[in-house]
Motif scaffolding. Structure first.
Motif, short mmCIF file in Angstrom:
data_model
loop_
_atom_site.label_atom_id
_atom_site.label_comp_id
_atom_site.label_asym_id
_atom_site.label_seq_id
_atom_site.Cartn_x
_atom_site.Cartn_y
_atom_site.Cartn_z
N LEU A 1 -13.33 62.70 11.44
CA LEU A 1 -12.36 63.42 10.63
C LEU A 1 -12.71 63.25 9.16
N ASN A 2 -12.89 64.37 8.46
CA ASN A 2 -13.24 64.33 7.04
C ASN A 2 -11.99 64.46 6.19
N CYS A 3 -11.68 63.39 5.45
CA CYS A 3 -10.53 63.42 4.54
C CYS A 3 -10.92 64.18 3.27
N GLU A 4 -9.92 64.65 2.53
CA GLU A 4 -10.17 65.40 1.30
C GLU A 4 -10.90 64.57 0.26
N CYS A 5 -10.75 63.23 0.34
CA CYS A 5 -11.40 62.36 -0.64
C CYS A 5 -12.89 62.17 -0.36
N GLY A 6 -13.36 62.70 0.77
CA GLY A 6 -14.77 62.58 1.13
C GLY A 6 -15.06 61.52 2.16
N CYS A 7 -14.06 60.73 2.52
CA CYS A 7 -14.25 59.67 3.51
C CYS A 7 -14.27 60.27 4.92
N THR A 8 -15.12 59.75 5.77
CA THR A 8 -15.18 60.17 7.17
C THR A 8 -14.54 59.10 8.03
N ILE A 9 -13.54 59.48 8.83
CA ILE A 9 -12.78 58.54 9.64
C ILE A 9 -13.18 58.70 11.11
N ASP A 10 -13.50 57.60 11.76
CA ASP A 10 -13.89 57.61 13.16
C ASP A 10 -12.64 57.63 14.04
N LEU A 11 -12.49 58.69 14.87
CA LEU A 11 -11.31 58.85 15.71
C LEU A 11 -11.59 58.54 17.18
N MET A 12 -12.72 57.91 17.47
CA MET A 12 -13.05 57.63 18.87
C MET A 12 -11.96 56.77 19.52
N GLY A 13 -11.52 55.73 18.80
CA GLY A 13 -10.48 54.87 19.35
C GLY A 13 -9.20 55.63 19.60
N LEU A 14 -8.84 56.53 18.66
CA LEU A 14 -7.63 57.32 18.82
C LEU A 14 -7.75 58.27 20.00
N ARG A 15 -8.95 58.89 20.17
CA ARG A 15 -9.18 59.78 21.31
C ARG A 15 -8.96 59.03 22.63
N ASN A 16 -9.56 57.84 22.72
CA ASN A 16 -9.43 57.04 23.95
C ASN A 16 -7.97 56.68 24.21
N GLN A 17 -7.24 56.35 23.14
CA GLN A 17 -5.85 55.95 23.30
C GLN A 17 -5.00 57.12 23.78
N ILE A 18 -5.19 58.30 23.16
CA ILE A 18 -4.40 59.48 23.55
C ILE A 18 -4.70 59.86 25.00
N GLU A 19 -5.97 59.90 25.33
CA GLU A 19 -6.35 60.32 26.69
C GLU A 19 -5.84 59.32 27.73
N HIS A 20 -5.87 58.04 27.38
CA HIS A 20 -5.37 57.03 28.31
C HIS A 20 -3.85 57.12 28.45
N GLN A 21 -3.15 57.31 27.32
CA GLN A 21 -1.70 57.34 27.35
C GLN A 21 -1.16 58.55 28.11
N PHE A 22 -1.78 59.72 27.89
CA PHE A 22 -1.23 60.94 28.49
C PHE A 22 -1.98 61.37 29.75
N GLY A 23 -3.05 60.64 30.09
CA GLY A 23 -3.77 60.93 31.32
C GLY A 23 -4.42 62.31 31.32
N LYS A 24 -4.79 62.80 30.13
CA LYS A 24 -5.40 64.13 30.02
C LYS A 24 -6.57 64.06 29.05
N LYS A 25 -7.55 64.93 29.25
CA LYS A 25 -8.69 65.02 28.35
C LYS A 25 -8.40 65.99 27.21
N ILE A 26 -8.82 65.60 26.01
CA ILE A 26 -8.66 66.48 24.85
C ILE A 26 -9.76 67.55 24.91
N ILE A 27 -9.39 68.79 24.70
CA ILE A 27 -10.36 69.89 24.73
C ILE A 27 -10.48 70.48 23.33
N GLU A 28 -11.53 71.26 23.11
CA GLU A 28 -11.73 71.90 21.79
C GLU A 28 -10.90 73.17 21.72
#
Length: 397
Positions: A370-397
């Motif tokens: 995730l690219n913030c407006e300040c130019g920093c890139t944030i890694d969302l892998m942990g968040l993806r794993n947490q959401i998919e585990h919590q809701f039992g569904k895969k995130i799609i594009e």
């Protein structure tokens, strides 16, 4: 001009996994330098106020700490603590376990260790603090009606009104109304809460902090057990004196503690130790900002996290949030601290709904970057794993 540690780490654009690896390496360096076993217990103060989130010291913290440290082979532990405070009985359980398990227990403060955290630090054989570190008053806070008040102030107010009545001074209508709402249980609770904190300091300071204190620093006079008890009583009374500090959130720095008669080991006196400890502090801050962690328990060998559950937006009517085809999450940028909203979809959405979501959120990136407006890139892998585990569904594009 030398780059600050914060800018140094931000420029590396480290992911949450990178930060965890760096934290482990720093703990190992600390252990090697100090010949001890470092345990880190830290909470994210920035997440205070989130509904349903308890950052305070609790019995569950004792269980986590016990589980991680019960098989540690070292005879000494340095306990890094950042906390707003919490349960006095949980703090007592943690301290008892630490001293039963280890021959030497030191506390390390580089951030805030307030209230019950301060009480725990008073059970140290030695206290190590940075210039940025702070303890706080130990005047107990308690819930009276809809407000949180100082137990000391509460008791003093009741005693003042009692004295007025004994002198023949009638109570004002406001005072009479307030006193009519006070129960004996509340008064007893206030007294017990205040005495608990004071009693722990009176017990722990002579037993641990003053254990090896042989002579006074200025006159080199012999230090007797009675003198240790006297000094502990003076320190405990002062630290519980709400009238002295005015604010339960008051930050007591090294100079404040030394004025009370406490000897503090200054981290800045050792350049190598200073560098490691401040790096640990910065890495913890960045790790909290780049994840949903709100509590961290870690050693060189093991790490446990307490995480925020990803909250869904309010669903209309009685819709079950778990059945929604999308979820919204907020992510703090570790560089500028801006809150970025992203939505993760589990199924194709109606065009209008997707259009509305895009007006207020960013779609969950396929590459987890995730690219913030300040130019920093944030890694969302942990968040993806947490959401998919919590809701039992895969995130799609």
């Amino acid at each position: 001009m030398k780059t600050s540690l914060l800018n140094e780490y931000i420029s590396k654009r480290m992911t949450a996994n990178d930060l965890q690896t760096e934290l482990k390496a720093l703990i190992c360096k600390y252990n090697e330098l100090r010949n001890t076993y470092l345990f880190i217990y830290a909470v994210d103060f920035e997440k205070m106020g989130i509904p349903g989130l308890d950052l305070s010291i609790s019995s569950s913290d004792y269980q986590f700490i016990h589980e991680i440290l019960r098989k540690a082979e070292s005879t000494s532990v340095d306990f890094y603590i950042e906390t707003p405070g919490g349960s006095g009985t949980a703090a007592e359980d943690i301290v008892s376990f630490l001293h039963n398990k280890f021959n030497t227990v030191n506390f390390l403060i580089a951030g805030e260790a307030k209230s019950a955290g301060t009480i725990m630090a008073m059970a140290a054989d030695e206290i190590y603090m940075t210039d940025s570190g702070s303890l706080g008053p130990i005047d107990a806070q308690m819930r009276i009606g809809r407000s949180t008040v100082s137990a000391s102030d509460y008791i003093n107010w009741i005693n003042d009104r009692r004295t007025d009545v004994q002198r023949g001074i009638p109570l004002s209508p406001v005072d009479a109304t307030m006193i009519a709402q006070i129960t004996p249980g509340e008064i007893e609770g206030a007294v017990n809460a205040l005495n608990f904190a004071i009693d722990k300091l009176k017990e722990w300071l002579p037993k641990y902090k003053f254990r090896n204190w042989k002579t006074t620093e200025t006159r080199s006079c012999p230090v007797t057990e009675d003198y240790k008890i006297k000094r502990a009583n003076e320190i405990a009374t002062a630290m519980a004196n709400h009238k002295l500090w005015r604010d339960h959130g008051k930050s007591l720095k090294i100079a404040d503690l030394e004025k009370l008669g406490l000897k503090i080991n200054k981290v800045e006196d050792d350049a190598e130790l200073e560098d490691i400890v401040y790096r640990i502090k910065i890495v913890l801050m960045l790790l909290f900002n780049s994840s949903n962690h709100y509590k961290i328990y870690t050693t060189a060998d093991e790490t446990l996290f307490r995480d925020i559950s990803v909250s869904a937006p309010r669903a209309p009517m009685q819709m079950n949030p778990m059945s929604l085809p999308f979820q919204i999450a907020e992510v703090n940028c570790p560089k500028c601290l801006k809150r970025n909203r992203v939505f993760a979809k589990f199924a194709p959405l109606p065009p209008q709904l997707e259009h509305d979501l895009l007006a207020q959120c960013k779609p969950f990136p396929a590459d987890n970057k995730l690219n913030c407006e300040c130019g920093c890139t944030i890694d969302l892998m942990g968040l993806r794993n947490q959401i998919e585990h919590q809701f039992g569904k895969k995130i799609i594009e």
